[in-house]
Scaffold this motif. Structure first.
Motif, PDB file in Angstrom:
ATOM      1  N   GLY A   1      52.954  36.624  38.417  1.00  0.00           N
ATOM      2  CA  GLY A   1      52.599  35.775  37.275  1.00  0.00           C
ATOM      3  C   GLY A   1      51.678  34.634  37.662  1.00  0.00           C
ATOM      4  N   GLY A   2      51.417  33.778  36.691  1.00  0.00           N
ATOM      5  CA  GLY A   2      50.423  32.725  36.855  1.00  0.00           C
ATOM      6  C   GLY A   2      50.905  31.569  37.702  1.00  0.00           C
ATOM      7  N   SER A   3      50.017  30.576  37.839  1.00  0.00           N
ATOM      8  CA  SER A   3      50.359  29.411  38.649  1.00  0.00           C
ATOM      9  C   SER A   3      51.113  28.417  37.784  1.00  0.00           C
ATOM     10  CB  SER A   3      49.075  28.786  39.201  1.00  0.00           C
ATOM     11  OG  SER A   3      49.399  27.684  40.026  1.00  0.00           O
TER      12      SER A   3
ATOM     13  N   ASN B   1      43.754  42.641  49.240  1.00  0.00           N
ATOM     14  CA  ASN B   1      43.328  41.315  49.691  1.00  0.00           C
ATOM     15  C   ASN B   1      44.200  40.819  50.841  1.00  0.00           C
ATOM     16  OD1 ASN B   1      41.434  41.389  47.695  1.00  0.00           O
ATOM     17  ND2 ASN B   1      42.435  39.935  46.338  1.00  0.00           N
TER      18      ASN B   1
ATOM     19  N   SER C   1      43.405  34.368  43.206  1.00  0.00           N
ATOM     20  CA  SER C   1      44.778  34.301  42.736  1.00  0.00           C
ATOM     21  C   SER C   1      44.829  33.460  41.464  1.00  0.00           C
ATOM     22  CB  SER C   1      45.716  33.755  43.815  1.00  0.00           C
ATOM     23  OG  SER C   1      45.210  32.581  44.383  1.00  0.00           O
ATOM     24  N   ALA C   2      45.921  33.600  40.731  1.00  0.00           N
ATOM     25  CA  ALA C   2      45.979  33.153  39.339  1.00  0.00           C
ATOM     26  C   ALA C   2      45.619  31.682  39.167  1.00  0.00           C
ATOM     27  CB  ALA C   2      47.378  33.405  38.789  1.00  0.00           C
ATOM     28  N   ASP C   3      44.892  31.407  38.096  1.00  0.00           N
ATOM     29  CA  ASP C   3      44.635  30.024  37.689  1.00  0.00           C
ATOM     30  C   ASP C   3      45.897  29.434  37.080  1.00  0.00           C
ATOM     31  OD1 ASP C   3      41.838  29.962  38.272  1.00  0.00           O
ATOM     32  OD2 ASP C   3      41.479  31.146  36.464  1.00  0.00           O
TER      33      ASP C   3
ATOM     34  N   ALA D   1      50.895  29.706  46.533  1.00  0.00           N
ATOM     35  CA  ALA D   1      50.728  30.926  45.744  1.00  0.00           C
ATOM     36  C   ALA D   1      50.975  32.145  46.607  1.00  0.00           C
ATOM     37  CB  ALA D   1      49.315  30.979  45.167  1.00  0.00           C
ATOM     38  N   PRO D   2      51.737  33.110  46.122  1.00  0.00           N
ATOM     39  CA  PRO D   2      51.900  34.343  46.880  1.00  0.00           C
ATOM     40  C   PRO D   2      50.698  35.266  46.693  1.00  0.00           C
ATOM     41  CG  PRO D   2      53.193  34.462  44.874  1.00  0.00           C
ATOM     42  CD  PRO D   2      52.517  33.106  44.873  1.00  0.00           C
ATOM     43  N   GLU D   3      50.358  35.975  47.719  1.00  0.00           N
ATOM     44  CA  GLU D   3      49.331  37.024  47.611  1.00  0.00           C
ATOM     45  C   GLU D   3      49.978  38.230  46.936  1.00  0.00           C
ATOM     46  OE1 GLU D   3      46.504  38.708  47.118  1.00  0.00           O
ATOM     47  OE2 GLU D   3      45.672  37.664  48.864  1.00  0.00           O
ATOM     48  N   THR D   4      49.386  38.703  45.841  1.00  0.00           N
ATOM     49  CA  THR D   4      49.979  39.833  45.124  1.00  0.00           C
ATOM     50  C   THR D   4      49.105  41.078  45.155  1.00  0.00           C
ATOM     51  OG1 THR D   4      49.004  39.029  43.064  1.00  0.00           O
ATOM     52  CG2 THR D   4      51.259  38.336  43.541  1.00  0.00           C
TER      53      THR D   4
ATOM     54  N   ARG E   1      56.529  30.079  40.916  1.00  0.00           N
ATOM     55  CA  ARG E   1      56.343  29.630  42.296  1.00  0.00           C
ATOM     56  C   ARG E   1      57.679  29.211  42.886  1.00  0.00           C
ATOM     57  NH1 ARG E   1      52.655  32.197  41.580  1.00  0.00           N
ATOM     58  NH2 ARG E   1      50.454  31.615  41.393  1.00  0.00           N
TER      59      ARG E   1
ATOM     60  N   ASN F   1      37.457  38.047  42.708  1.00  0.00           N
ATOM     61  CA  ASN F   1      38.833  37.887  42.241  1.00  0.00           C
ATOM     62  C   ASN F   1      39.534  36.774  43.009  1.00  0.00           C
ATOM     63  OD1 ASN F   1      38.731  40.128  40.450  1.00  0.00           O
ATOM     64  ND2 ASN F   1      38.785  41.444  42.261  1.00  0.00           N
TER      65      ASN F   1
ATOM     66  N   GLN G   1      44.153  30.369  48.866  1.00  0.00           N
ATOM     67  CA  GLN G   1      42.964  30.178  48.031  1.00  0.00           C
ATOM     68  C   GLN G   1      41.758  29.749  48.861  1.00  0.00           C
ATOM     69  OE1 GLN G   1      46.003  28.689  46.849  1.00  0.00           O
ATOM     70  NE2 GLN G   1      46.008  28.848  44.624  1.00  0.00           N
TER      71      GLN G   1
END
Lengths: 440, 555
Positions: free
Chosen positions: A154-156, A179, B100-102, A172-175, A161, B98, B120
């Protein structure tokens, strides 16, 4: 000695080969293996009736949900009755609090995310999380101080988190497995001469960037300065990595993740999860890091589990009443699937010999949840399961029943297991020392 | 005559906000009778987003001192990064990067709270290297203005690219550092490597990644012209200022509200604005993507999700840029655009063509954006009345229901086959749930005639009859509802909804909620909306000249 197990990391959709590192040899020779910590998360509480084992401390019978852990029974610590006491305090809705308190043991900060009580919004967690604290202590000389991986997290925001490098500083986790792979292994396996050139160029670019940070520092508002400074610190660690692990390029192989799939597609949840778990175990084996997190979805998880016959969304199910037999059965199935993932981690670690034992013996895996039970949003009786003794620190193979012991105590115990000496963690008001009885 | 202060109307609502008590009846013996609120609820904690203005009222805005809330430092969102890079390197095929989420603030992407992490930082390095490689690979385009690939060419590149990347004139030392980085690559490797490293460095610089605004020691200070140019371009284009804006800024002409208004109109006429603002509306209604939406319905395929999003995008695009651009049209238009997938949901004929066709819909069943399958599906999951009702209250009335209790023992029992209306009634009857669910479920039940995919229905999947009786409570248009179309029509008359629309765009523009100090800025937007008979673009133009837009609060 050459540890080379092409098959040990076999995922559903991919085979990941173990890269070969000189440092492994070094550890093997002196018999001194590092301790590792891996925190696994799944959401929305459990079904206490089908989670709590029966029997006593050592003669316990695994419950319906925990049945997949039977092969690892001797390596387990199952904790019943540990409460997130800290999460009875401060702002935030039930899920926000559970998620933010889970590894930090302290109150949320004010902030912009709607859903919280009080002023109506809440921010991120108010302190460092236990994994990051431990990483700061034990990971300074590792290529990665810690690795945060997950699937569809999900989002930040504060529902998504769990790992924090400090107050208001979520990690943030790498999903995306591709990557993640690129980040860890992109420089491995190329020709050393080319790598040297890439590193020299990156160094010149980072020097330029650092100078730009210097000139921007006195321009931004005081309130925003910590963000600029945190960014600068990460540029520094990026730079530090350039001079670390020079041997990697020579000895490590680039693993193969198999055919590329969409990591955000619900149907790919199990495959991506397994790829991520594979890479964590590999990162441990390669001595790239000692601390990792594996986050399945997020609090208020809406994941569907059609691969085990559950088409409903997890969070919707978790709000059904206790007498809804259909929902109870499905929630049990979901949580049993997560137990299988936990068992998979144990399996993988058991396949890596370390001294007289395996990697699992030198590791602590902790399975956390942001709630005890979904339909009440309680953060009491959170279902904790641990595996691995952390190099003999914990006495495993036991089912322990607690009575309102604060979860901050468990966080203290994790620090101690990893060799970080402390008697308190999180907000000390909700902590009385290490969790009793874990070390036997 | 001066229009009534809409913010005040919202605030009156807020003081009457409910606590978690009170009763409401969702069932009547005759479905047409509507819902009854049995007794008034207690006023208690409110969490409307706009706190009361202490001293300033609509009448005094004209004479009021410059005032605004504090806007945080913004790091580019993924969309802004990609748009910016596209505009920095015109004519070059730059692959989309790409990240990671904003963060999302009030539903709109904005990175303003959390510092970024090592992950990031890695992503920015990877992206910068990929973008720079793509740029260098098309040297003919990149260096089209150069006679030779030499130092003069590098100087020219730094002057244009550097200025546009930092969105202001470069300082002498910055220019020297850029030159030195190019020089290192040029000397050690070759000309192209020098430019590549320069691009990599610039794209990882804080001056590029953040929209830096230099404050002052004063409580409030005017933004400089370049900062206004950036605010305008990221507001209306989600991208970097173009040369015209930067030149105006360099000439000091963006201090003039008349010039700002003129530029805002020019920018809104640019297709970049069309894309940006359409996306804002999609985020406002939660349908910019369906990544976290899962359904049991086998028709909810990725293709269907794309079709649903495309329908709303086409509709919003048409309303804003082809039709009259009015809020009323957005809320009540009886037409939409379907492809084969969405036509099946509506039960209409999409015609033989590929792609989308405009169709008129049955006004009794469909009205405006709220009855789009995208919106109905996005917010129609679990107990649908809760989520749909919560969405409407938050997105259109700018009121957030209180959070669920910290611990709820003995939640209402549920059983398979239970009608949503019965579940809702049980929640409303439950002492721990009722008061707050009064704010959500009765609105959501007005949508009971739509299934989780947004198809019209008269029975649910268990054979229970469904109907659209609902109720609006604690708004400026309280009363019974006969369905979603009725709700949409009533909203047109609501000053609270009009104020909320202004506040939503305010949130988008500044990545924060409007605060008491912003009352006159929001008022100016509402006035523009009212003056133009609800033209959303006029509201955007008005916004660009507000205090909140042109000034900066430093403490």
């Amino acid at each position: 000695m050459r540890i080379h197990r092409r098959n040990f990391l076999r995922g559903l959709g991919a085979t990941v080969a173990l890269p070969m590192l000189p440092s492994l040899n070094a550890y093997a020779q002196d018999g001194n293996y590092p301790k590792r910590l891996l925190i696994m998360f799944s959401a929305n509480g459990t079904v206490p009736a089908t989670w709590i084992p029966s029997g006593g401390e050592t003669d316990f019978q695994l419950s319906d949900i925990l049945q997949p852990l039977a092969p690892h029974r001797d390596h387990l610590l199952i904790l019943e009755g540990v409460d997130m006491v800290s999460a009875r305090n401060g702002i935030g809705d039930g899920h926000q609090k559970g998620m933010a308190h889970m590894l930090t043991g302290t109150e949320l900060l004010p902030g912009p995310f709607q859903g919280g009580g009080g002023a109506g919004t809440a921010g991120y967690a108010g302190g460092i999380s236990v994994d990051q604290h431990i990483a700061n202590e034990v990971g300074q000389n590792d290529v990665f101080k810690s690795l945060e991986f997950g699937v569809q997290c999900g989002g930040s925001n504060n529902w998504s988190r769990m790992s924090y490098s400090g107050p208001d500083a979520p990690v943030a986790p790498e999903t995306n497995p591709y990557n993640a792979f690129d980040r860890i292994f992109r420089d491995i396996g190329g020709d050393p001469f080319g790598l040297e050139r890439i590193r020299a160029q990156r160094q010149s670019v980072l020097d330029f960037v650092k100078d730009d940070f210097d000139s921007i520092r006195n321009k931004v508002a005081q309130a925003d300065l910590h963000r600029i400074d945190a960014h600068f610190d990460h540029i520094r660690s990026l730079e530090g990595r350039l001079s670390m692990g020079n041997d990697l390029g020579v000895a490590c192989e680039q693993p193969n993740l198999g055919q590329q799939i969409n990591p955000d597609n619900n149907d790919n949840f199990p495959v991506v999860g397994q790829l991520m778990m594979d890479m964590i175990v590999m990162a441990f084996a390669c001595n790239l890091t000692k601390v990792a997190t594996m986050q399945f979805s997020r609090s208020v998880s809406g994941t569907r589990f059609p691969w085990v016959g559950v088409d409903d969304r997890h969070h919707d199910l978790s709000h059904e009443g206790d007498n809804n037999a259909d929902a109870v059965t499905k929630l049990t199935t979901i949580n049993r699937w997560y137990a299988e993932q936990f068992a998979y981690l144990c399996d993988q670690m058991k396949q890596i010999p370390e001294g007289n034992g395996t990697m699992l013996d030198n590791t602590v895996i902790v399975w956390c949840n942001e709630l005890g039970k979904g339909n009440s949003h309680t953060r009491n009786n959170v279902p904790y399961v641990m595996a691995g003794s952390g190099g003999g620190h914990f006495q495993t193979g036991r089912f322990l029943e607690y009575n309102d012991d604060p979860h901050n105590n468990l966080l203290v115990s994790l620090c101690n297991a990893m060799g970080v000496q402390t008697n308190t963690f999180g907000n000390p008001a909700y902590c009385t020392g290490p969790l009793a009885g874990l070390t036997g | 005559m001066r229009k009534q202060l809409l913010i005040a109307a919202v605030l009156v609502g807020s003081t009457a906000m409910v606590g978690c008590k009170g009763e409401i009846a969702l069932h009547s013996d005759n479905p047409g009778d509507g819902l009854k609120i049995n007794e008034p609820v207690d006023p208690a904690e409110n969490n409307f987003n706009l706190p009361p203005a202490n001293n300033v009222t609509a009448e005094t805005c004209a004479d009021a001192d410059t005032a605004l809330g504090q806007t945080p430092l913004r790091r580019l969102t993924a969309v802004e990064y990609n748009n910016t890079v596209r505009d920095l390197l015109p004519g070059i095929a730059v692959p989309t990067q790409n990240f990671s989420a904003d963060e999302e603030i009030g539903g709109f992407s904005a990175n303003v709270v959390a510092p970024l992490g090592e992950l990031q930082t890695d992503e920015y390095q990877r992206a910068a290297e990929a973008v720079a490689a793509a740029a260098i690979a098309d040297g003919d385009t990149l260096f089209a203005n150069c006679q030779n690939r030499d130092e003069a060419c590098a100087d020219m590149f730094i002057d244009s690219f550097g200025r546009q990347a930092y969105r202001r004139d470069l300082e002498t030392t910055e220019r020297e550092r850029m030159k030195a980085l190019w020089s290192f690559g040029n000397t050690e490797y070759d000309f192209e490597t020098g430019i590549r490293l320069l691009i990599e460095g610039t794209l990882q610089s804080p001056s590029f990644l953040y929209r830096v605004e230099v404050g002052s020691a004063d409580m409030v200070s005017a933004l400089d012209n370049f900062e206004i140019a950036s605010r305008m371009s990221y507001f209306l284009w989600k991208s970097t200022p173009d040369t015209q804006l930067l030149d105006l800024a360099a000439a000091g002409q963006l201090s003039e509200p008349a010039t700002i208004e003129e530029q805002a109109r020019r920018m809104i006429a640019d297709p970049k604005s069309r894309n940006a603002i359409n996306e804002v509306v999609l985020q406002w209604f939660g349908v910019d993507n369906f990544e976290d939406v899962e359904k049991m319905d086998e028709d909810f395929t990725p293709e269907m999700q794309e079709s649903m999003r495309n329908e709303t995008l086409a509709f919003v695009d048409h309303v804003l840029w082809e039709d009259d651009g009015r809020l009323e049209t957005l809320l009540t238009a009886n037409y939409t655009f379907v492809d084969a997938n969405t036509a099946a949901l509506y039960g209409v004929n999409a015609g033989a063509e590929d792609g989308m066709v405009r169709v008129d819909l049955d006004a009794a069943q469909r009205k405006g954006i709220l009855t789009h399958p995208s919106v109905l599906a996005r917010h129609g999951f679990g107990s649908m009345s809760v989520h749909r009702g919560k969405f409407v209250r938050e997105a259109l009335f700018c009121a957030t229901p209180p959070a669920p209790p910290q611990v709820l023992e003995n939640p209402p029992d549920t059983f398979e086959g239970q009608a949503e209306r019965d579940k809702a009634q049980d929640r409303l009857d439950h002492s721990g749930c009722g008061g707050c669910h009064t704010l959500m479920d009765p609105i959501g039940l007005a949508f009971d005639n739509y299934d989780g995919m947004g198809r019209w229905r008269t029975q649910d999947e268990f054979g229970n009859d469904v109907y659209g009786d609902g109720n609006l409570f604690a708004t400026d248009i309280d009363g019974d509802l006969t369905g979603a179309a009725d709700l949409a029509q009533k909203m047109v008359e609501s000053e609270q909804v009009a104020s909320c629309v202004s506040q939503q765009f305010f949130r988008y523009a500044f990545a924060r909620n409007a605060l008491r100090e912003d009352v006159c800025s929001v008022q100016a937007m509402e006035d523009a909306l009212a003056r133009s008979n609800g033209d959303i673009k006029e509201m955007l133009v008005a916004m660009a000249t507000t205090d909140a837009f042109r000034y900066r609060r430093n403490q």
